[in-house]
Enzyme design. Structure first.
Site, PDB file in Angstrom:
ATOM      1  N   ASP A 138       0.831  -1.199   0.000  1.00 14.22           N
ATOM      2  CA  ASP A 138       0.000   0.000   0.000  1.00 14.22           C
ATOM      3  C   ASP A 138       0.869   1.253   0.000  1.00 14.22           C
ATOM      4  O   ASP A 138       0.609   2.198   0.745  1.00 14.22           O
ATOM      5  CB  ASP A 138      -0.920  -0.045   1.231  1.00 14.22           C
ATOM      6  CG  ASP A 138      -2.072   0.950   1.110  1.00 14.22           C
ATOM      7  OD1 ASP A 138      -2.225   1.548   0.034  1.00 14.22           O
ATOM      8  OD2 ASP A 138      -2.797   1.121   2.109  1.00 14.22           O
ATOM      9  N   ARG A 155      -0.076   9.075   0.702  1.00 18.34           N
ATOM     10  CA  ARG A 155      -0.861   9.223   1.942  1.00 18.34           C
ATOM     11  C   ARG A 155      -0.252   8.411   3.078  1.00 18.34           C
ATOM     12  O   ARG A 155      -0.544   8.659   4.239  1.00 18.34           O
ATOM     13  CB  ARG A 155      -2.318   8.801   1.716  1.00 18.34           C
ATOM     14  CG  ARG A 155      -2.485   7.359   1.395  1.00 18.34           C
ATOM     15  CD  ARG A 155      -3.906   6.891   1.156  1.00 18.34           C
ATOM     16  NE  ARG A 155      -3.834   5.551   0.575  1.00 18.34           N
ATOM     17  CZ  ARG A 155      -3.690   5.287  -0.706  1.00 18.34           C
ATOM     18  NH1 ARG A 155      -3.714   6.256  -1.575  1.00 18.34           N
ATOM     19  NH2 ARG A 155      -3.555   4.049  -1.150  1.00 18.34           N
TER      20      ARG A 155
HETATM   21  P1  AMP Z   1      -2.929   7.015  10.115  1.00 17.85           P
HETATM   22  O1  AMP Z   1      -3.848   6.426  11.125  1.00 17.85           O
HETATM   23  O2  AMP Z   1      -1.532   6.505  10.197  1.00 17.85           O
HETATM   24  O3  AMP Z   1      -3.475   7.015   8.744  1.00 17.85           O
HETATM   25  O4  AMP Z   1      -2.823   8.559  10.495  1.00 17.85           O
HETATM   26  C1  AMP Z   1      -3.850   9.474  10.242  1.00 17.85           C
HETATM   27  C2  AMP Z   1      -3.242  10.848  10.060  1.00 17.85           C
HETATM   28  O5  AMP Z   1      -2.571  11.261  11.245  1.00 17.85           O
HETATM   29  C3  AMP Z   1      -2.189  10.888   8.957  1.00 17.85           C
HETATM   30  O6  AMP Z   1      -2.752  11.095   7.704  1.00 17.85           O
HETATM   31  C4  AMP Z   1      -1.306  12.041   9.402  1.00 17.85           C
HETATM   32  O7  AMP Z   1      -1.827  13.267   8.951  1.00 17.85           O
HETATM   33  C5  AMP Z   1      -1.390  11.982  10.919  1.00 17.85           C
HETATM   34  N1  AMP Z   1      -0.216  11.250  11.444  1.00 17.85           N
HETATM   35  C6  AMP Z   1      -0.063   9.922  11.545  1.00 17.85           C
HETATM   36  N2  AMP Z   1       1.124   9.600  12.056  1.00 17.85           N
HETATM   37  C7  AMP Z   1       1.755  10.760  12.294  1.00 17.85           C
HETATM   38  C8  AMP Z   1       3.054  11.095  12.810  1.00 17.85           C
HETATM   39  N3  AMP Z   1       3.926  10.158  13.194  1.00 17.85           N
HETATM   40  N4  AMP Z   1       3.371  12.403  12.912  1.00 17.85           N
HETATM   41  C9  AMP Z   1       2.502  13.352  12.512  1.00 17.85           C
HETATM   42  N5  AMP Z   1       1.281  13.107  12.024  1.00 17.85           N
HETATM   43  C10 AMP Z   1       0.906  11.820  11.904  1.00 17.85           C
END
Ligand code: AMP
Length: 487
Positions: free
Chosen positions: A341, A345
């Site tokens: 994947d 994003r």
């Molecule tokens: P995820 O659940 O990994 O898809 O995360 C959802 C959103 O949270 C992502 O699209 C990012 O915008 C933000 N995000 C996730 N991990 C991080 C990180 N380590 N640092 C900053 N933002 C994050």
């Protein structure tokens, strides 16, 4: 079986030598014998849905054959009732492939029917459907890919659902995961294919009182992501900013997935893979602690740095971003880890334009239009997938290379959705027919040539990610002179 005669050191694709109907022992047992090297991962579907093992139902290996890779075992059912009657599909999978077989079991009375669903049958079904689909796709191509007629109505697959049905049908024949639950499917398969990457004892545990939440950063399929301060994480810092992922629902299977992902993330360590610090499992919610990447996900970052409203990213920046992702992918490929994947994003951006691969299958909610629902709950990022992944659900290091080409395209379009002008069905048609994404306006021919080397139809013809990385590194050093004459 000839496989049984091979020495354990020789690779053996997984085969099911036996799957019998349930027999009552001290508890009930659905006996099976399988072969495969590396030792295949074994899992089950019950009436086509992933079976979550627990204290009442679990796989038990009874016997390892001396000097061979054959395993004999039982799916053990403790005090089953009539609700346990149905079709049990055994799925065995290792790095070389997979096999599945289904048998109907009645766990109360005598066994009535059997329904064998062997690999051979699966392949035959898959081929038959593939033939139909190819014909359909040829017809469609005339409509969509060739002429791109606005009015071209596809006579065969007029609706998305039709194609979903076809794909779903094919997948029943060609993939063990077709009916498996949830968005975690890809992640689970990585687990299946890479059993060596788990290390339960290595996962670091953080105390809940050491985590102070600040505010929400985003939301994924698993739950919310928060910015937090974490105390006593690293010896040199009393407190530091981290991103924490809180697990939404804590069912037994979600807890298991959480544990497996934490084990995997602990093992994956590279400068272009987001740093994983550990978990907090005291009470709820379950939490994963990651390094904080202050610019968030790469797709959003690209979109906010497009031609307008702020100054666009320069060619050098784009190449720098691409090279870093390639570097992370070289690392994953060296571990034979298939991402499945890869997309902008799922990458994160930190200070000084540091980019890391930051997600291994958990971010499907906010970008749900990037995924295509195939029969039930399976979600596929079809716009990033090569033909063999779409048609046969074959995910390999080479299919990751294809996705990397699409990531390059995303970077050079400031985060556009691949095939944004097409519906999911149309995108599938065009990809499987070999139509390529067009060269973005800001993309030098040298970079487009790299994309095209990722999009070779034959997986083996695609340029290895290591070479792509080197090509990108060379371009970073001496960026091609490029004038955007149209811009
Ligand atoms: P995820 O659940 O990994 O898809 O995360 C959802 C959103 O949270 C992502 O699209 C990012 O915008 C933000 N995000 C996730 N991990 C991080 C990180 N380590 N640092 C900053 N933002 C994050």
């Amino acid at each position: 079986s000839s496989n049984a005669l091979q020495t354990p050191s020789l690779p053996v694709p997984p085969v099911i030598l036996l799957l019998d109907t349930a027999i009552p022992r001290h508890s009930w047992c659905i006996p099976f014998s399988v072969d495969g090297n590396p030792v295949p991962d074994i899992h089950w579907l019950f009436n086509g849905t992933a079976l979550v093992e627990g204290p009442y139902i679990h796989t038990l290996i009874m016997e390892y054959e001396h000097n061979s890779t054959v395993l004999h075992g039982c799916l053990q059912l403790n005090r089953p009732t009539h609700v346990n009657n149905g079709n049990y599909t055994l799925v065995v999978e290792n790095a070389l492939g997979w096999a599945s077989r289904t048998r109907n079991s009645s766990l109360e009375g005598p066994v009535e029917t059997t329904d064998e669903h062997t690999f051979g049958v699966s392949v035959a079904v898959a081929l038959a459907v593939f033939a139909c689909l190819s014909l359909s796709v040829m017809l469609i191509l005339l409509n969509k890919c060739g002429r791109r007629s606005k009015f071209g109505i596809n006579p065969v697959l007029a609706q998305e659902d039709d194609l979903a049905m076809s794909l779903h049908f094919m997948n029943l024949g060609s993939s063990p995961l077709s009916s498996a639950e949830s968005k975690l499917e890809g992640l689970k398969s990585n687990f299946i294919e890479n059993p060596q990457y788990f290390c339960n004892a290595c996962v670091h545990h953080v105390q809940r009182r050491d985590i102070v939440l600040k505010w929400e950063l985003g939301e994924g399929a698993f739950g919310k992501v928060f910015l937090a301060e974490c105390y006593n994480l690293l010896p040199e810092q009393e407190k530091m900013l981290v991103a924490v992922k809180a697990l939404k629902e804590v069912t037994e299977s979600a807890r298991l997935d959480f544990q497996r992902e934490a084990e995997l993330l602990t093992v994956l360590q590279h400068e272009h893979i987001v740093k994983f610090y550990g978990v907090c499992t005291e009470g709820e919610p379950l939490i994963m602690v990651f390094e904080y990447m202050k610019h968030g996900d790469l797709n959003r970052f690209l979109r906010s740095h497009g031609p307008d409203p702020r100054g666009p990213l320069a060619l050098g920046h784009m190449l720098h971003i691409a090279t870093q992702i390639a570097s992370g992918m070289v690392y994953l490929a060296s571990l034979h880890f298939v991402h499945r994947d890869l997309a902008t994003r799922n990458c994160l951006v930190g200070h000084d334009l540091v980019v890391k691969i930051g997600d291994f299958g958990m971010s499907r909610d906010i970008y749900s239009t990037d995924y295509y629902r195939v029969g039930g709950r399976t979600m596929l990022p079809i716009r990033w997938m090569p033909p063999e992944s779409i048609l046969y659900r074959k995910f390999t290091t080479e299919s990751d290379i294809w996705s990397f080409g699409v990531v390059l395209w995303e970077i050079f379009t400031y985060g556009k959705q691949p095939w944004y002008q097409l519906s999911n069905t149309e995108a599938i048609e065009c990809i499987t027919q070999g139509r390529e994404l067009e060269r973005p306006r800001t993309c030098p021919s040298e970079v487009y040539a790299i994309m095209q080397s990722c999009w070779q139809r034959e997986p083996q013809q695609r340029q290895p990610i290591k070479e792509i990385h080197s090509r990108l590194q060379a371009l970073v050093k001496t960026p091609p002179v490029y004038l955007d004459i149209l811009g």
